[in-house]
Design an enzyme around this catalytic site. Sequence first.
Site, PDB file in Angstrom:
ATOM      1  N   HIS A  30      -3.455  -2.626   3.340  1.00  9.61           N
ATOM      2  CA  HIS A  30      -3.506  -1.408   2.522  1.00  9.61           C
ATOM      3  C   HIS A  30      -3.028  -0.233   3.356  1.00  9.61           C
ATOM      4  CE1 HIS A  30      -5.186   1.867   0.047  1.00  9.61           C
ATOM      5  NE2 HIS A  30      -5.163   0.995  -0.933  1.00  9.61           N
ATOM      6  N   GLU A  52      -6.352  -4.924  -4.965  1.00  8.33           N
ATOM      7  CA  GLU A  52      -5.354  -5.486  -5.874  1.00  8.33           C
ATOM      8  C   GLU A  52      -5.514  -6.993  -6.005  1.00  8.33           C
ATOM      9  OE1 GLU A  52      -0.933  -5.898  -4.940  1.00  8.33           O
ATOM     10  OE2 GLU A  52      -0.953  -4.090  -6.176  1.00  8.33           O
TER      11      GLU A  52
END
Length: 359
Positions: free
Chosen positions: A252, A307
């Site tokens: 991320h 996600e």
Amino acid sequence: MFQKGLKGIVAAETKICDIDGENGKLIYRGYEIGELTKNYSFEEVAYLLWYGEIGEKHQLQQFNKDWKKYLNLTDTTKIIIESLPPNMDLMSVIRTTISSLGTLEFNWKPSISQAMYLTAIVPSIIAYHTRRKKGLAYIPPNDRYGHVENFLYMLNGKVPDPAHVSALETYMILTMEHGMNASTFSARVTASTESDIVSAITSAIGTMKGPLHGGAPSGVIELLNVAAELENRVEFIRNKILNGEKLMGFGHRVYKTHDPRALALKEKLTRFVGTDDWLDLAMEVEQICIDQLNELKPGRSLYTNVEYYAAAIMKAIDFPPEMFTPTFTASRMVGWTAHVLEQAENNTIYRPQSIYVGK
């Protein structure tokens, strides 16, 4: 000072959300996100973000009663959705329908009741359009259900699976708010002109629609689809890493350690091990990926991001990829409206400068 994309530039002070990327923490109004997903409902966390505190029992009872008043679509709103081109994508349907709500009652200082109305109605818009596109009748919300339960009920017309409700509610709490992201910035810029809350949220939805912001995690779904058909999943993941392929759903740009949202989702999903094959697969593949990354790329600190589990949840509840960004939007409505309310409290119009580089 010029910084492309305003990256790292502080544009506002806020009491709504704090992101600590180095230590993997996400905090809403002083509460760590894991505590909120364990102990509170979608509506209760919305109350926190709008009012700045956890509501007392009697306050939440009235709050939930008010919330349910806004769930049903008016005849006018139904007509507007029905009048849109049949091939219009769902994000554009949400944007256009929300924009149509900007009538006179919204043309004053933003309020929590306005924020509640706009948030409550988005799942109803999604469900109405989705069922209409399939040739199915509209299913009104059920007063016995909470916000997330009603979302699933209005889409499918049957009692929602508790595991799916719990997983989706956790996801929607985790994605309510995430600092000064692109869509939140859009909302605050529009609000800073003293435009109405509907205009500000319409700006945010238009920004969320862009694939660099609210795009569906199709790469994660593809990874899990392939893994589902294989007996030797370890070899499959290992070969992807050795071939230099990116493992979608890992790493991320903000969090340099564990993504706290992914940890909260995994903790909730662990309670339902054995109840849903797809969620079980996602947890198995995640562990394989982490083991192989630790062995083949030591020191890279590539952890699972939100996600990854978002894709697993969407697949488990049978949401197609085109439903991901609209669902993300339905949750982020809370954060956007909270920022619009905060902007109105101490407003200064945004007016950054540009550097001329022409002839």
